[in-house]
Design an enzyme around this catalytic site. Structure first.
Site, PDB file in Angstrom:
ATOM      1  N   LYS A 121       0.806  -1.233   0.000  1.00  0.00           N
ATOM      2  CA  LYS A 121       0.000   0.000   0.000  1.00  0.00           C
ATOM      3  C   LYS A 121       0.842   1.288   0.000  1.00  0.00           C
ATOM      4  CE  LYS A 121      -2.145  -1.608   3.685  1.00  0.00           C
ATOM      5  NZ  LYS A 121      -3.065  -1.902   4.776  1.00  0.00           N
ATOM      6  N   ASP A 176      -5.839  -6.127  10.415  1.00  0.00           N
ATOM      7  CA  ASP A 176      -7.141  -5.441  10.427  1.00  0.00           C
ATOM      8  C   ASP A 176      -8.303  -6.368  10.036  1.00  0.00           C
ATOM      9  OD1 ASP A 176      -6.169  -5.509   7.829  1.00  0.00           O
ATOM     10  OD2 ASP A 176      -6.648  -3.426   7.347  1.00  0.00           O
TER      11      ASP A 176
END
Ligand code: GLC
Length: 379
Positions: A63, A99
């Site tokens: 990311k 997450d």
């Protein structure tokens, strides 16, 4: 909520973790909790080798993060060191979670049938509860019960499996990204903290680059640029902004597809990008956005359907009733992603009865729940 500045994302691990420690310190001060040594759950949304509940070795950044000196090291220690360096508060880091796992746990709290967690935001990933007998990597294999598996499916395709689906735009997005895929992931050995040179070979995360919010806007920009260069859009005029990498934010894709039909939103966005579109141009831009986001929803839906149908098979059930906890900006904010995604999953996993629940702050609340259990078990 604190957003991580670019220089902390791409500088050194020390800079990044000092920033995180600073945010915790600021938060504790705002809650008047600085004097207390609290247990802390750390949601770390990157691929790690999980060696213990409070130990995870970062395998590679994704990311757009590239902070040097983190890959190959235990990120919980990096956080503990940063907290020590500040010296103005104490924290007991008891658990580290991905997450997706935190999302699943927080949704499970509300619906006990929730055994899958998924994120479609800046990144894209899913975890699920696997039969222990199928988990080869840990002791206890062959025993009953289940264990959560973080698939890190964003890296699917890194060995070439997606080549039939990737287009010229996808290759450009990959090449221009901070975590490009010229090299296949190689095992990283732990190194002394803070001394690994940048950049490191990393996982290109090809599947993620077709789906997640970090890349959707850029895909649309490349499509528009090509159409304009071929004089099929904007009368062949290309503004400087449209030629600039990253100028087409993923939220524009949502806004354009959310246009009520009068094209006002589309005009506004394109004007800000230095373009002077006709009504037809606006319609073509909308089609390009729909193409990119529909493809993302379907590819993502195919991944989830595969996991859920696999769970059904592994459990030896003809039908499976299951709940999936989902979080992430693309899933929550894009006007049509969710519906197309749900439809794809249901079409491709017809023997499963699937309920989707939207998680609210799941990645924080899930980590807190896990930490509460972990510190109770330790005491
Ligand atoms: C990236 C990370 C993964 C995370 C996902 C969603 O794919 O590698 O760990 O779960 O983004 O944030």
């Amino acid at each position: 909520m604190y957003s991580i500045p670019e220089d902390a994302m791409t500088g050194t691990a020390e800079m990044l973790f000092d920033f995180i420690a600073e945010c915790i310190s600021d938060f504790l001060a705002s809650q008047d909790l600085k004097h207390k040594k609290l247990p802390l759950g750390f949601t770390f949304s990157f691929p790690v080798r999980h060696e213990d509940i409070d130990k995870g070795i970062l395998l590679n950044w994704t990311k757009g993060f590239t902070a040097s000196g983190a890959e190959g090291n235990n990120v919980v220690d990096l956080l503990r060191d940063a907290i020590k360096r500040r010296g103005d508060f104490e924290m007991d880091v008891v658990a580290m979670v991905n997450d997706t796992v935190a999302t699943m746990v927080s949704c499970h709290y509300e619906d006990h049938r929730c055994e899958v967690g998924m994120i479609v935001g800046t990144g894209c990933n899913a975890c699920y509860m696997e039969e222990m007998s199928r988990v080869e990597l840990v002791e206890g294999e062959g025993e009953g019960g289940r264990m959560c598996v973080n698939t890190e499916w964003g890296a699917f395709g890194d060995s070439g499996e997606l080549e039939d689906f990737r287009l010229e735009y996808d290759r450009k997005v990959d090449e221009a990204s901070l975590n490009p895929g010229q090299q296949l992931p190689k095992p990283v050995k732990p190194t002394v903290p803070h001394c690994r040179p940048n950049p490191t070979p990393c996982s290109p995360h090809r599947y993620e680059k077709l789906i997640s919010g970090k890349y959707l806007g850029e895909q649309v920009r490349l499509v528009l640029l090509k159409l304009a260069n071929e004089k099929l859009l904007f009368g062949g005029e290309v503004s400087e902004q449209l030629q600039t990498r990253g100028s087409f934010d993923t939220c524009f894709v949502s806004q354009i597809e959310g246009d009520s039909g009068d094209r006002k939103q589309i005009y506004n966005i394109l004007w800000k990008l230095g373009l002077r579109p006709s009504a037809l141009d606006c319609d073509i831009v909308r089609l390009a956005c729909e193409g990119v986001s529909t493809r993302a929803a379907r590819l993502c839906g195919a991944g989830l359907a595969a996991i859920i149908d696999c769970m059904r098979e592994h459990r030896g059930q003809g039908e499976l009733e299951i709940t999936v906890g989902v979080d992430g900006s693309v899933y929550k904010l894009h006007p049509c992603f969710k519906d197309k995604f749900h439809k794809t999953v249901r079409d491709l996993a017809p023997r499963c009865d699937i309920t989707f629940i939207q998680s609210e702050e799941g990645s924080g609340r899930g980590a807190a729940l896990i930490s509460a259990v972990a510190s109770k078990m330790a005491s």
